[in-house]
Design an enzyme around this catalytic site. Structure first.
Site, PDB file in Angstrom:
ATOM      1  N   PHE A 190      -1.239  10.168  -6.898  1.00 30.78           N
ATOM      2  CA  PHE A 190      -1.078   8.737  -6.697  1.00 30.78           C
ATOM      3  C   PHE A 190      -1.649   7.945  -7.867  1.00 30.78           C
ATOM      4  O   PHE A 190      -1.450   6.764  -7.951  1.00 30.78           O
ATOM      5  CB  PHE A 190      -1.758   8.290  -5.393  1.00 30.78           C
ATOM      6  CG  PHE A 190      -1.229   8.992  -4.172  1.00 30.78           C
ATOM      7  CD1 PHE A 190       0.122   9.233  -4.042  1.00 30.78           C
ATOM      8  CD2 PHE A 190      -2.078   9.428  -3.182  1.00 30.78           C
ATOM      9  CE1 PHE A 190       0.621   9.891  -2.927  1.00 30.78           C
ATOM     10  CE2 PHE A 190      -1.600  10.078  -2.048  1.00 30.78           C
ATOM     11  CZ  PHE A 190      -0.254  10.302  -1.935  1.00 30.78           C
TER      12      PHE A 190
ATOM     13  N   TRP B 244       2.340   1.670  -3.380  1.00 34.61           N
ATOM     14  CA  TRP B 244       1.286   2.133  -4.285  1.00 34.61           C
ATOM     15  C   TRP B 244       1.133   3.650  -4.193  1.00 34.61           C
ATOM     16  O   TRP B 244       0.928   4.322  -5.204  1.00 34.61           O
ATOM     17  CB  TRP B 244      -0.032   1.456  -3.924  1.00 34.61           C
ATOM     18  CG  TRP B 244      -1.215   1.927  -4.724  1.00 34.61           C
ATOM     19  CD1 TRP B 244      -1.625   1.479  -5.947  1.00 34.61           C
ATOM     20  CD2 TRP B 244      -2.156   2.949  -4.348  1.00 34.61           C
ATOM     21  NE1 TRP B 244      -2.753   2.143  -6.365  1.00 34.61           N
ATOM     22  CE2 TRP B 244      -3.107   3.058  -5.394  1.00 34.61           C
ATOM     23  CE3 TRP B 244      -2.297   3.778  -3.238  1.00 34.61           C
ATOM     24  CZ2 TRP B 244      -4.170   3.956  -5.362  1.00 34.61           C
ATOM     25  CZ3 TRP B 244      -3.348   4.672  -3.202  1.00 34.61           C
ATOM     26  CH2 TRP B 244      -4.272   4.750  -4.253  1.00 34.61           C
ATOM     27  N   HIS B 245       1.251   4.199  -2.989  1.00 33.95           N
ATOM     28  CA  HIS B 245       1.113   5.643  -2.818  1.00 33.95           C
ATOM     29  C   HIS B 245       2.282   6.406  -3.424  1.00 33.95           C
ATOM     30  O   HIS B 245       2.106   7.521  -3.915  1.00 33.95           O
ATOM     31  CB  HIS B 245       1.003   5.997  -1.325  1.00 33.95           C
ATOM     32  CG  HIS B 245      -0.361   5.794  -0.750  1.00 33.95           C
ATOM     33  ND1 HIS B 245      -0.804   4.575  -0.289  1.00 33.95           N
ATOM     34  CD2 HIS B 245      -1.390   6.654  -0.564  1.00 33.95           C
ATOM     35  CE1 HIS B 245      -2.041   4.704   0.174  1.00 33.95           C
ATOM     36  NE2 HIS B 245      -2.422   5.951   0.014  1.00 33.95           N
ATOM     37  N   GLY B 246       3.473   5.844  -3.394  1.00 35.35           N
ATOM     38  CA  GLY B 246       4.617   6.550  -3.955  1.00 35.35           C
ATOM     39  C   GLY B 246       5.899   5.753  -3.875  1.00 35.35           C
ATOM     40  O   GLY B 246       6.097   4.970  -2.937  1.00 35.35           O
TER      41      GLY B 246
ATOM     42  N   SER C  67       0.826  -1.202   0.000  1.00 33.96           N
ATOM     43  CA  SER C  67       0.000   0.000   0.000  1.00 33.96           C
ATOM     44  C   SER C  67       0.865   1.258   0.000  1.00 33.96           C
ATOM     45  O   SER C  67       0.575   2.229  -0.705  1.00 33.96           O
ATOM     46  CB  SER C  67      -0.920   0.007   1.224  1.00 33.96           C
ATOM     47  OG  SER C  67      -1.650   1.213   1.311  1.00 33.96           O
TER      48      SER C  67
END
Length: 477
Positions: free
Chosen positions: A477, A324-326, A321
């Site tokens: 994102f 996924w955000h950065g 996760s």
């Protein structure tokens, strides 16, 4: 084109008009054309990328649906997932990998300096990529049949209210709706407009007002003391909630007006009494996606390890996760922290439940208030890594908070206006959490009270909202 732009306020009424004058049988096609028009107006090449992902997903899901051999089906599923993920990895992680290699070469003085190449991240790619992957896995698991109409698949992946920042929808919810008789329903207009109005309030009055103050502090950490930085860090989760929550409500409202039901993304997260409960209330479309397609398969695979397997599955899920955000160390740390918080709760869950039952703590106001405050504080700590630009800035934040005292930096006008919005937002959530049938305003049975509530919120948006505010946080994102 974004929800808060004048262009959208002209675009959406035109879509409504075209949608409802189109014969019911072809209304999905009107939505598809509108969705691509919406996305192409951001950056034309982004539409080409979405089309490629759509073609790949349609082709491989049809193949998966036709074959009976499990190995062949599995091969098609993984091949499409790889194809769909390739653009995300390239655009999102190219710069991070490239800079990392350059830093190593610079360290040993073996790089020949040339002009740097950078790529613009396609807006919303993380969201529609997850939707395409979820659909592929659902077809493989025979939870849905592969859709034969490529236009419907294209609409599912590109539906304009969802494409930029979600919610991350599922094919089994959206595709049947796209294929249904989408008829005009005045009740949908009422519900949708109320959701949109409150979404705009959250975004323009709360999120964008707070952004002025938060950006001023985090953009100049060296010039602010620990007390100011701590205060700002405690405000930032509210900004994110109002920003993404506001976007989600607008998206849900827009969809509702068009006769489509989209899943809700937030459920009063700041009244959660544990991190596990918090993540059942925060960004629910993302967390349910990760639960279904990452955590559950991992937990099943690691079941022989007992609680340790659950902890491992949690850590992997939340690190993913974070990534996924950065593609930064900050978001990896953010994911690790979430995994650690949830793992500690999982390990202590039996003891905690036993203690709560023994002393009837769940009905104890002080205990509940303490649990809510602790959960919010832990999330705020993790969000430092979500807001700070670099890992070094994150360390500066914690160093200053621990070591440097001083008077608060107060932008009185900004904070005064933001406080009005925060108070109204939290009061609304408090009412919905504990007294859902009392003090109704938007849903009051008396027309005068409803109308007065709409006008009050609309006037507050015009009076203290930041009408020329920036883009939504989750666009990056």
């Amino acid at each position: 084109m974004v929800f808060t732009s004048l262009n959208f306020l002209l675009f959406f009424p035109a879509v409504i008009l075209l949608f409802y004058i189109t014969p019911i049988k072809y209304r999905w096609a009107t939505l598809l054309i509108a969705s691509y028009f919406f996305y192409l107006n951001i950056e034309p090449v982004f539409g080409l990328l979405t089309a490629i992902i759509t073609l790949s997903t349609y082709f491989f899901t049809r193949l998966i649906d036709k074959v009976n051999d499990d190995k062949t089906k599995s091969k098609y599923m993984y091949l499409n997932i790889a194809i769909v993920l390739l653009p995300l990895f390239f655009f999102k992680y190219f710069t991070a990998i490239n800079d990392g290699i350059f830093n190593i070469l610079d360290l040993y003085e073996i790089r020949w300096v040339l002009p740097k190449i950078t790529f613009l991240l396609p807006v919303g790619i993380s969201f529609y990529t997850f939707m395409a992957i979820g659909y592929t896995i659902d077809v493989y698991n025979e939870e849905v049949e592969a859709e034969k109409n490529i236009g419907i698949v294209a609409l599912f992946i590109s539906f304009f209210p969802l494409i930029l920042s979600g919610p991350i929808e599922r094919a089994k919810n959206m595709i049947p709706q796209f294929k249904s008789d989408l008829k005009l329903n005045p009740a949908n207009f009422s519900i949708g407009l109320k959701l949109m109005l409150w979404g705009y309030f959250m975004k323009l009055v709360v999120a964008d007002r707070l952004a002025i103050y938060v950006d001023a502090v985090y953009g100049n950490l060296a010039h602010h003391n620990g007390d100011t930085i701590l205060f700002t860090s405690l405000l930032y989760p509210i900004q994110v909630y109002a920003d993404l929550g506001g976007y989600s409500l607008i998206a849900i409202g827009v969809s509702k007006i068009l006769g489509l039901d989209v899943m809700h993304n937030f459920n009063r997260p700041f009244f959660a009494t544990s991190m596990a409960e918090f993540w059942r209330r925060w960004h629910m479309s993302l967390i349910t996606w990760l639960t279904d397609y990452v955590y559950t398969p991992l937990a099943f695979s690691f079941r022989r390890y007992g609680v340790s397997g659950i902890v491992l599955a949690l850590m992997v899920t939340f690190v993913l996760s974070g990534v996924w955000h950065g593609a930064t160390l900050n978001f990896v740390v953010w994911g690790v922290l979430q995994g650690v918080f949830l793992s500690i709760e999982a390990l202590m869950n039996k003891r905690k439940t036993k203690m709560e039952n023994r002393y009837s703590l769940k009905s104890n106001f002080l205990y509940v208030a303490f649990s809510i405050g602790l959960t919010y504080f832990l999330f705020s700590i993790s969000q430092v890594f979500g807001r700070a630009v670099t890992f070094e800035d994150s360390i500066i934040v914690f160093e200053k908070v621990i070591l440097e005292r001083g008077s608060l930096f107060l932008d009185k006008t900004t904070l005064a206006y933001a406080s009005i919005g925060i108070f109204m937002l939290l009061l609304s959530d408090f009412r919905d959490e504990y007294f859902p049938k009392k003090m109704l305003l938007f849903n009051n049975k008396h027309f005068v009270i409803r109308l007065g509530s709409y006008l009050c919120v609309a006037l507050l948006i015009l009076w203290i909202g930041i009408l020329n505010g920036g883009q939504f946080i989750y666009f990056k994102f």
